[in-house]
Design a protein around this motif. Structure first.
Motif, PDB file in Angstrom:
ATOM      1  N   TYR A  36       1.861  68.114  39.125  1.00 47.62           N
ATOM      2  CA  TYR A  36       2.527  69.372  38.847  1.00 47.62           C
ATOM      3  C   TYR A  36       2.666  69.608  37.345  1.00 47.62           C
ATOM      4  O   TYR A  36       2.290  70.658  36.827  1.00 47.62           O
ATOM      5  N   THR A  90       4.277  69.573  47.888  1.00 50.35           N
ATOM      6  CA  THR A  90       5.499  70.185  47.359  1.00 50.35           C
ATOM      7  C   THR A  90       5.852  71.495  48.046  1.00 50.35           C
ATOM      8  O   THR A  90       7.008  71.849  48.134  1.00 50.35           O
ATOM      9  N   GLU A 135       5.882  60.260  44.554  1.00 49.56           N
ATOM     10  CA  GLU A 135       6.682  61.275  43.899  1.00 49.56           C
ATOM     11  C   GLU A 135       6.219  61.462  42.450  1.00 49.56           C
ATOM     12  O   GLU A 135       6.111  62.577  41.960  1.00 49.56           O
ATOM     13  N   ARG A 163       0.443  71.060  45.567  1.00 54.86           N
ATOM     14  CA  ARG A 163       1.308  71.872  46.430  1.00 54.86           C
ATOM     15  C   ARG A 163       1.184  71.523  47.905  1.00 54.86           C
ATOM     16  O   ARG A 163       2.001  71.958  48.705  1.00 54.86           O
ATOM     17  N   GLN A 206       2.990  63.228  42.390  1.00 58.09           N
ATOM     18  CA  GLN A 206       3.279  64.625  42.662  1.00 58.09           C
ATOM     19  C   GLN A 206       3.727  65.312  41.378  1.00 58.09           C
ATOM     20  O   GLN A 206       3.254  66.372  41.007  1.00 58.09           O
ATOM     21  N   GLN A 232       9.681  64.122  49.777  1.00 59.61           N
ATOM     22  CA  GLN A 232      10.417  65.264  49.216  1.00 59.61           C
ATOM     23  C   GLN A 232      11.136  66.112  50.249  1.00 59.61           C
ATOM     24  O   GLN A 232      10.552  66.880  50.965  1.00 59.61           O
TER      25      GLN A 232
END
Lengths: 145, 518
Positions: free
Chosen positions: B292, B353, B285, B350, B288, B518
């Motif tokens: 991002y 996500t 996470e 992505r 990620q 997620q």
């Protein structure tokens, strides 16, 4: 419509580079405008509610709102703004460097009137500001104040 | 129980009395009335006399024995049957002889003995059966004992109410229905330190404290209903604190086996696994988030650089000399390249996500769409892209499309001077659980030492191009998300074939291997 009164635009933006760019772009636009700048969310709300140093500032015809600002970010400003009966009619254009889907969705959920991503180069930026100006201040019919 | 014993004893005693009367009467008649010698008379009645002796003895034995009711009843039945049969036969024989007016004592002896032998045979056969049953019981008992003694689980034989009428309320733990330990196995004794002392007779909860009041009550309720009760408990043992599954298996009347199975190791590895998964999820996470944020927040300063270089050029371009122009070109190039990298990084993050659910997709359809998107690029280099009929797979359709696109684009970008020829095919493995896709090109190939590195982020395999080297890293991430593999087979100078596997349609495998992020 070029002979109309100068329009008031409120720019809520913390990055001086972007403030300057926006000023430059607006200078090159067709409309005569007064650009008012606030640097954070708290300032934005103070301006709109004519509090403190902003006691005599005119009500803006358009708000250009950056999402990521110190003290109170654009999302919170949007939320307060759209919950305020007096202010909710002022069109708000979110102008930000984020093209993240969640930011776009969130902004529209909070009733932003438009969402724009700042282009990387100046020409692109210029184009966006011009289009914005033309659309929001000339094309669309806005409610009387 | 006592009633049946009394009836049996009474029957035996009664039969004995009746028989004794009959014998006495017969002897009286033969000896005193008919004047026969006493010994003949007694001899004639020797069998009934024996019975007269045996019956009271049997009755006494039965009365004083503490055997079960079933035992008493069967012995009584057997005795009555045997005695009755012999009496019947004896009187039948004597009756016939009397009718013929001539008594033949030898005949009587022979016939009654025959019947006695048969009765003995029957009784013997019966005893044999009983013996056999006893043998079976013994074997079963042995079997059980061996299991009980050698079980790796700690086993306690419990009585929930003492059969001797001793009230468990008198136990030291006070009032309550605490089950009492009848016996324990060696594993139990080792584990709870009872090797030298015997825990038998003590309340279970004194030896192994229950975790809560509910447990005691629930245990009792289950035993009364005859249901197996299962719970988990932590106990202090000779080897320290240990976790157990406790299975309470009721049997018979208010009795149960408490089986303690050591699950400490299992629990420990389970906890460890959970912790690891937790950590992995968190770090994933964070990664990620990092990708991002990096791609997102890097845009801002980059935009400043680029916009102001632009502005500098627009407003002061005329005042700058050639050298300054060159500087600006470098600045713009750098900014543009960084822009592409940021975009790629965003694309890479992505994969997780902005992922969609897996669904059954026709790979041929996906490929056709991808080829349409790439039409211009394909035409530009005059490439030929052919493909076989592709199967249906379980995948995220957008990501499958992205996979094809990145691999085909990769083949086009790295083609030599000749127009590239690219072929897409698929093979389903024997177990039908995976589809092996391949994208083959006739380009210059990839040296062996670079074949693994090309899938790393921002790695271009030393090849000269203007890409950022994220395409294949994105491919790998997509394939990983689908629980598949991606690799390349290539010989330097003879083209490359990229392989990737995807779960075949209508298998559930994909779901289990999909990381839940997620």
């Amino acid at each position: 419509m070029t002979d109309r009164d100068p329009v008031d635009i409120l720019l809520a933006e913390d990055n001086p580079g972007d403030v300057k760019l926006t000023k430059k772009a607006l200078e090159q636009g067709k409309l005569v405008n007064n650009l008012h700048v606030v640097n954070d969310g708290v300032g934005t709300m103070a301006y709109l509610r004519n509090e403190g140093e902003y006691a005599d500032t005119p009500r803006p015809d358009l708000i250009l709102l950056d999402l990521n600002m110190p003290r109170k970010d654009g999302r919170d400003v949007l939320e307060d703004l759209k919950a305020d009966e007096e202010l909710r009619r002022i069109p708000v254009v979110v102008l930000t460097s984020s093209d993240a889907e969640e930011d776009v969705v969130k902004s529209y959920e909070l009733h932003a009137n438009a969402y724009l991503t700042k282009p990387v180069d100046f020409d692109g930026f210029l184009e966006v500001i011009n289009t914005l100006e033309e659309f929001w201040l000339e094309v669309v019919k806005l409610p009387p104040e | 129980m006592r009633a049946s014993k009394r009836v049996s004893t009474g029957l035996l005693a009664g039969t004995g009395t009746v028989l004794a009367g009959a014998v006495l009467f017969d002897v009286y008649e033969d000896w005193l009335v008919q004047g026969e010698p006493l010994w003949t008379s007694l001899f004639e009645n020797s069998l009934p006399l024996l019975l007269v002796g045996v019956l009271p003895w049997a009755a006494w034995r039965l009365y004083s024995s503490d055997r079960s009711a079933a035992y008493t009843t069967s012995v009584t039945k057997g005795t009555l049957l045997g005695a009755g049969t012999m009496l019947l036969i004896a009187s039948w024989v004597v009756g016939i002889q009397l009718f013929q007016g001539q008594l033949k004592p030898k005949m009587i002896v022979v016939q009654t003995t025959t019947v006695g032998a048969v009765a003995g045979l029957v009784a013997g056969y019966n005893t044999a059966e009983v013996e056999q049953a006893r043998e079976t019981t013994k074997r079963q008992k042995h079997r059980f004992e061996s299991l009980f003694a050698n079980s790796p689980s700690a086993i306690v034989d419990l009585a929930f109410e003492d059969s001797d009428g001793r009230d468990s309320a008198t136990s030291p733990t006070g009032p309550g229905d605490d089950p009492v330990i009848e016996r324990t196995n060696a594993t139990f004794d080792d584990l709870f330190d009872y090797v030298d002392t015997d825990p038998s007779g003590r309340p279970l909860f004194e030896v192994i404290p229950p975790e809560s009041r509910e447990t005691r009550e629930e245990m009792r309720a289950h035993v009364e209903r005859g249901d197996v009760y299962t719970t988990e408990t932590t106990q202090f043992t000779t080897e320290g604190g240990k976790d157990f599954t406790l299975r309470l298996v009721p049997y018979g009347d208010r009795r149960a086996y408490a089986i303690y199975q050591d699950i400490t190791e299992l629990k420990r590895s389970q906890r460890e696994l959970e912790r690891t998964v937790d950590q992995l999820e968190r770090s994933n996470e964070q990664l990620q988030q990092f990708a991002y944020v990096a791609s997102h927040d890097l845009q801002e300063p980059l935009r400043m650089v680029k916009s102001y270089v632009d502005l500098l050029e627009t407003e002061y371009g005329d005042d700058l000399d050639e050298e300054a122009d060159e500087y600006m070109t470098f600045a713009v190039d750098g900014a543009e390249r960084m822009q592409r990298m940021i975009d790629d990084l965003l694309q890479y993050s992505r994969v997780e996500t902005q992922a969609s659910e897996f669904e059954e997709v026709d790979a041929s359809d996906v490929l056709e769409t991808t080829l349409k998107d790439l039409e211009l690029r394909i035409a530009e280099v005059d490439a030929t892209v052919t493909h076989d009929d592709l199967p249906t797979v379980r995948a995220d359709p957008n990501q499958l499309g992205q996979l094809f696109q990145n691999l085909i684009k990769n083949a086009i970008d790295h083609a030599g001077d000749e127009p590239p020829e690219i072929h897409v095919s698929a093979e389903q493995d024997e177990t039908d659980r995976e589809v092996d896709f391949s994208v083959a090109d006739d380009g210059p190939g990839i040296p062996e030492d670079q074949q693994e590195r090309i899938f790393e982020i921002f790695e271009q395999g030393g090849r000269d191009d203007d890409g950022t080297g994220i395409g294949l890293a994105v491919c790998q991430r997509i394939v990983n998300r689908h629980g598949g593999d991606i690799w390349v087979e290539s010989t330097d100078g003879e083209g490359s074939t990229f392989h990737f596997t995807m779960p075949a349609a209508s298998t559930q495998q994909a779901e289990t291997s999909e990381p839940q992020i997620q």
